[in-house]
Design a protein around this motif. Structure first.
Motif: not given
Length: 284
Positions: A94-97, A119-123, A204-208
């Motif tokens: 839940n972070i912006k960007g 999340p929203d706006h993710c493909v 941009v950051p990576i979320f594993p």
């Protein structure tokens, strides 16, 4: 002659009644038949959903917003299969960007886990072959999914560069399976570096994200498909700001090791009350 025709009709009706009864008995008592029925239902559901939703998605044209339609249609599948989803650490997303999500890849069932956390706006980034799978490919294209040719390195590099620019311009999040193929082994396959080049290029950051092994309730090798619990852990983000292409190999290895450690912990843990924030999961 009339009597003979009557007997044939009776026999035919009897056979028609026996087929569903036999199928029901096989479903209940034969694990292999049970497995194939469930896999067939899963595939039919995906095809049906794609076929039904594509006309509605087409009204908006190709857009990442159409992912919401696919997600809503796939979410109920877990109830049909009796699979309980436990998600830990989803608040981290839940972070912006824009950001890149990397996730381990075990089977088609990953779809049920992905729709829990995407999340929203993710493909997702998917293999190009999917584009040619009829209405499924059409639905994927309309949802803004990114297609990559795994066999043509130059094309793959171009797609990554274009995606990096799009991420910043359109605040897009991207999900990638860095193993590159399905893997139901206890350990992860070596990671391909595309996801990490993308994150570094876009800064941009990576979320594993790690999905627990399915082997307690699903195995394509052993033809097993029962009900069970699936745990999904969103690990702390990995920053890439300031990194260059030269840092990608070390970044790839570091993220893979973090995910492999989490997978090993989840593989030996069967409690279900663990917290994603803990570095080590409690033993039962």
């Amino acid at each position: 002659s009339c009597r003979g025709s009557t007997m044939e009709v009776v026999l035919l009706h009897g056979l028609l009644l026996l087929f569903p009864l036999a199928a029901l008995l096989l479903y209940r008592h034969n694990a292999t038949f049970h497995y194939f029925c469930k896999v067939a239902f899963f595939n039919c559901w995906i095809v049906a959903v794609s076929t039904l939703l594509s006309p509605f998605a087409a009204l908006w044209g190709r857009s990442v917003e159409n992912m919401k339609l696919l997600r809503a249609a796939i979410l109920p599948l877990k109830y049909f299969y009796g699979i309980k989803m436990q998600v830990w650490g989803s608040e981290r997303l839940n972070i912006k960007g824009p950001y890149v999500i990397v996730c381990n890849h075990q089977a088609s069932l990953d779809l049920m886990g992905i729709v829990e956390i995407i999340p929203d706006h993710c493909v997702p980034v998917v293999k190009k072959e999917l584009l040619y799978m009829g209405t499924v490919g059409w639905a994927c294209w309309l949802s803004g999914m990114i297609f990559i040719d795994r066999h043509r390195r130059e094309d793959a590099i171009n797609v990554i560069s274009q995606t990096a620019r799009t991420m910043q311009r359109e605040n897009l999040r991207v999900l990638i399976f860095p193993e590159g193929t399905r893997n139901q082994d206890k350990s992860m396959l070596p990671f391909k570096r595309g996801a990490f080049h993308l994150a570094v290029q876009a800064q941009v950051p990576i979320f594993p994200i790690v999905i627990s092994p399915y082997r307690d309730f699903f195995s394509s090798k052993n033809r097993k498909f029962t009900s069970g619990t699936c745990t999904i852990r969103v690990l702390p983000k990995v920053e890439t700001r300031g990194l260059s292409p030269e840092d990608v190999p070390e970044l790839t290895d570091r993220v893979r090791q973090t995910m492999a450690d989490a997978l090993a912990e989840m593989s030996t843990n069967h409690c279900g009350d663990q917290r994603a924030e803990q570095p080590l999961l409690p033993r039962c």
